[in-house]
Design an enzyme around this catalytic site. Structure first.
Site, PDB file in Angstrom:
ATOM      1  N   GLU A 189       0.808  -1.290  -0.097  1.00 41.85           N
ATOM      2  CA  GLU A 189      -0.041  -0.102  -0.018  1.00 41.85           C
ATOM      3  C   GLU A 189       0.921   1.164  -0.084  1.00 41.85           C
ATOM      4  O   GLU A 189       0.761   2.125   0.974  1.00 41.85           O
ATOM      5  CB  GLU A 189      -0.921   0.178   1.116  1.00 41.85           C
ATOM      6  N   GLU A 373      -5.615  -8.479   0.578  1.00 41.30           N
ATOM      7  CA  GLU A 373      -6.169  -8.253   1.998  1.00 41.30           C
ATOM      8  C   GLU A 373      -7.556  -7.820   1.391  1.00 41.30           C
ATOM      9  O   GLU A 373      -8.118  -7.095   0.511  1.00 41.30           O
ATOM     10  CB  GLU A 373      -5.763  -6.944   2.494  1.00 41.30           C
TER      11      GLU A 373
HETATM   12  O1  IFM Z   1      -4.524  -3.178   9.002  1.00 39.77           O
HETATM   13  C1  IFM Z   1      -4.471  -2.734   7.763  1.00 39.77           C
HETATM   14  C2  IFM Z   1      -3.162  -3.171   7.190  1.00 39.77           C
HETATM   15  O2  IFM Z   1      -1.935  -3.192   7.701  1.00 39.77           O
HETATM   16  C3  IFM Z   1      -3.192  -2.559   5.567  1.00 39.77           C
HETATM   17  N1  IFM Z   1      -4.262  -2.619   4.884  1.00 39.77           N
HETATM   18  C4  IFM Z   1      -5.632  -2.353   5.502  1.00 39.77           C
HETATM   19  C5  IFM Z   1      -5.580  -2.996   6.871  1.00 39.77           C
HETATM   20  C6  IFM Z   1      -6.905  -2.525   7.708  1.00 39.77           C
HETATM   21  O3  IFM Z   1      -7.065  -1.024   7.826  1.00 39.77           O
END
Ligand code: IFM
Length: 467
Positions: A189, A373
């Site tokens: 990210e 994710e």
């Molecule tokens: O916890 C975070 C993760 O570290 C990165 N992506 C989003 C998740 C939820 O906010």
């Protein structure tokens, strides 16, 4: 790693369709080669921040600064995974999860002068060896936000040199860990690192300047581009990619101004990262939105950044509804009466499908995708030894159905990682927000498998029985 897209025969038991998670009978999720796993990140779970030679990271500094993290929480202990990793791997394997996405803490494995820290490296070697023994496919992220503080002290991602230090780090890790990683992701990210870290200051290192955000992003992407060939040279058999959080923006009305607002939101969240990676150029609209923030780009940088990828990791959580701000930008118009999570984020599975199908149209060279994710936070409590996280079960089912729709529309999605394996340190929100499919009692470090994880495990057991 199993990742081709061949179908299997349909021999599911009819009762499987009755539970609240099991995917529909015709879902691509039933393909055995669709990888289903869970994800975590070093600072969010490891703890042991001062052990075995680990150096401070920007998140140690940031979370120790009053007012930056809810309730003053820090990652000092987190889920104590540094000491409980065997139990955690056993839990992952016990659930039948096929993939595990973890990250390496840069300040744990490399000294300030670039020398390896053997004790830190050994931790990851033992962890990866155990995952391999259990037959779990490993996705390893090199940078999930825990920049060594000594690099931040020299300018962090505002300093071009950090990109070269990252390539050195990628070199060390891929020489040390070659053969034990199935897929490397350079960054997690970059939008969050650049925008939240340097643009609005909500994340470490807490700086707030639009010009900083674009320059930090450029150096992050350059770091990625410099690392990819290094990873390829040192560990040719693994896949190489990057993980990006992608934002779905919808227009509040059919007006041209609101449509443009939604477009600009997606430029700012998605094209800012994907265009340089996949088209070798920054989107012009970005600098119409943020005039005067063009980063310093040297000759050859964009070619470096556009190094071919084996996969793109997509992280998706919610959509944002937008209207024109009356000038050149956008403003959020939160819809009323919609389902939301503990984070206040709207539950909107169609956004994931629409993003994936949109990327397929926009980028001719879109690599295979993993959803690296997806998940939600809820205020989960243990009652009589159980956690009944009904909202999460429906959330996962609906988002996996959206992934299936994207696959049926021709998008090459090869896997999905739940965020997260267990409750953990949710950055500026500390420990209050629980994203895990396993509950963590932070006072005792007891792990309790939530109902969602039980149902995912049940599905994976059933899928395994298919011929
Ligand atoms: O916890 C975070 C993760 O570290 C990165 N992506 C989003 C998740 C939820 O906010």
């Amino acid at each position: 790693m199993a990742n081709d897209a061949s179908a299997v025969s349909d021999t599911r038991s009819p009762q499987s369709l009755a539970d609240p998670f099991t995917p529909a009978a015709d879902s691509s999720l039933w393909r055995k080669n669709f990888l289903l796993g869970a994800a975590t990140a070093s600072y969010q779970i490891e703890g042991a921040v001062a052990e075995d030679g680990r150096l401070p990271s920007i998140w140690d500094t940031f979370s120790a600064t009053p007012g930056k993290v809810l309730a003053g929480d820090t990652g000092a202990v987190a889920c104590d995974h540094y000491h409980r990793w065997q139990e955690d791997v056993d839990m992952l394997a016990g659930l039948g999860l096929e993939g595990y996405r973890l990250s390496i803490a840069w300040p744990r494995v490399m000294g300030a002068a670039g020398a390896p820290n053997r004790k830190g490296l050994d931790f990851y070697k033992r962890l990866l060896a155990r995952l391999k023994e259990k037959g779990i496919t490993t996705f390893v992220t090199l940078y999930h936000w825990d920049l060594p503080q000594h690099l931040e002290d020299r300018g962090g991602w505002l300093n071009r040199d950090t990109a070269y230090r990252f390539a050195d780090y990628a070199d060390l890790m891929s020489r040390e860990l070659a053969g034990s990683v199935d897929a490397w992701a350079t960054l997690n990210e970059p939008w969050c690192s650049a925008y939240l870290g340097y643009g609005n200051g909500h994340h470490a290192p807490g700086l707030a300047d639009g010009r900083f955000a674009t320059q930090a992003m450029h150096h992050l992407l350059l770091a990625h581009g410099l690392a990819v060939p290094v990873l390829r040279a040192n560990d040719p058999a693994s896949q190489k990619g990057i993980v990006a959080n992608m934002g779905r923006g919808t227009a509040n009305s059919d007006s041209a101004a609101d449509q443009r607002a939604a477009h600009l939101f997606e430029v700012q969240h998605n094209a800012w990262i994907l265009d340089p990676l996949l088209k070798g150029a920054y989107p012009r609209d970005l600098f119409e939105l943020w005039p005067g923030t063009e980063p310093l780009v040297l000759d050859g940088d964009l070619q470096t950044i556009a190094a071919p990828l084996d996969f793109l990791g997509v992280n998706y959580y919610f959509r944002t509804n937008l209207a024109s701000d009356g000038a050149h930008g956008f403003t959020e118009v939160p819809p009323e009466g919609v389902e939301r999570t503990q984070m206040g984020w709207e539950v909107h599975p169609d956004g994931l499908r629409d993003l994936l199908t949109g990327f397929r149209k926009t980028y001719a060279n879109l690599p295979p995708i993993y959803i690296t994710e997806n998940g939600m936070a809820s205020d989960d409590k243990v009652t009589d030894g159980h956690v009944d996280d009904t909202q999460r079960i429906a959330f996962l089912k609906r988002h996996l159905a959206a992934v299936d729709q994207a696959i049926k529309a021709g998008v090459d999605v090869r896997g999905y990682f739940l965020w997260s394996l267990m409750d953990n340190f949710e950055w500026a929100f500390g420990y209050e927000r629980r994203f895990g499919v396993v509950h963590v009692d932070y006072a005792t470090q007891k792990r309790t498998i939530k109902r969602s994880a039980e149902l995912v495990a049940k599905f994976l057991r059933e899928r395994k029985l298919l011929t």
